[in-house]
Design an enzyme around this catalytic site. Sequence first.
Site, PDB file in Angstrom:
ATOM      1  N   GLY A  36     137.926  -9.521   0.869  1.00 40.63           N
ATOM      2  CA  GLY A  36     136.996 -10.000   1.883  1.00 40.63           C
ATOM      3  C   GLY A  36     136.855 -11.506   1.870  1.00 40.63           C
ATOM      4  CB  SER A  37     135.702 -13.796   4.543  1.00 39.13           C
ATOM      5  OG  SER A  37     134.425 -13.209   4.779  1.00 39.13           O
ATOM      6  N   GLY A  93     132.385  -8.845  -2.413  1.00 37.30           N
ATOM      7  CA  GLY A  93     131.424  -8.966  -1.334  1.00 37.30           C
ATOM      8  C   GLY A  93     130.863  -7.613  -0.941  1.00 37.30           C
ATOM      9  CB  ALA A  94     128.231  -5.942  -0.085  1.00 34.97           C
ATOM     10  N   GLY A 106     133.654  -1.713   2.645  1.00 29.61           N
ATOM     11  CA  GLY A 106     134.863  -1.107   3.167  1.00 29.61           C
ATOM     12  C   GLY A 106     135.318  -1.600   4.516  1.00 29.61           C
ATOM     13  CD  GLU A 114     136.460  -3.984  -1.781  1.00 25.26           C
ATOM     14  OE1 GLU A 114     136.361  -5.204  -1.537  1.00 25.26           O
ATOM     15  OE2 GLU A 114     135.990  -3.108  -1.033  1.00 25.26           O
ATOM     16  CE  LYS A 132     128.279 -10.034   5.523  1.00 26.79           C
ATOM     17  NZ  LYS A 132     128.934  -9.477   6.713  1.00 26.79           N
TER      18      LYS A 132
END
Length: 242
Positions: A36-37, A93-94, A106, A114, A132
């Site tokens: 993820g970013s 991340g999430a 996901g 992960e 988030k």
Amino acid sequence: MTSRAPSDEHARWKRDAAEHAAEWVRSGMVVGLGAGSTADFALRSIASRLASGALFDVLGVPCSRAVGDAAARLGVPLTTLEAHPVVDLTIDGADEVDPTFALLKGAGGALLHEKIVAQASRREVIVVDASKPSPCIGTRCALPVEVVPFGWRAEALYLESLGARVRVRSGASGAPFRTDEDNLILDCELGPIRAAHELSRRLAERAGIVEHGLFLDLATDLVIAGADGVRHLTRADEGART
């Protein structure tokens, strides 16, 4: 409804959270490299510290092929869970996180790897920007469910019986998205998930469901960056650090 911050500001928040967590990486560690970013900013920070000599003897366990390729390009030495089955620290991340540290993950399609890395980690650090946190996971994001291609329609019907609106995730070409394990992703709109552990149990009972994006009782630390700076929350003490 509040307006969204400009994308460059969100990127700065992501970088601030990730770089804060990356400072916890120490020489000699085995480190889980999330997808993820936001996690990518942590990877770049680790790579920079290795290149400068501030860190040494660090091995990374990538959570996806793409992350492994990126780490190799940046000069981060890699290993596997077969060689190092215990990970000292993972930074990931999430897509959504609630006050109990329950996560929904996901969106990038790497949820299976992960979760395997998270379960092998002594410390699971989740880095997010201020968009988030959520009062309840599922409020803003669909739940990704990874299924084997064989019989996937039966799993979609089962998910619909649980109240989900289900769609098969598409890739960039318009064909169904395939995970690193060549599985499909069913994105399930459920609304706020108030009985996440029960839902997790029901999903685990299905043979065709490989994994899902409910990450429960795994995060040890949460780093949130926003307009008011960086906050560090721990599940252990439910306190905040800056």
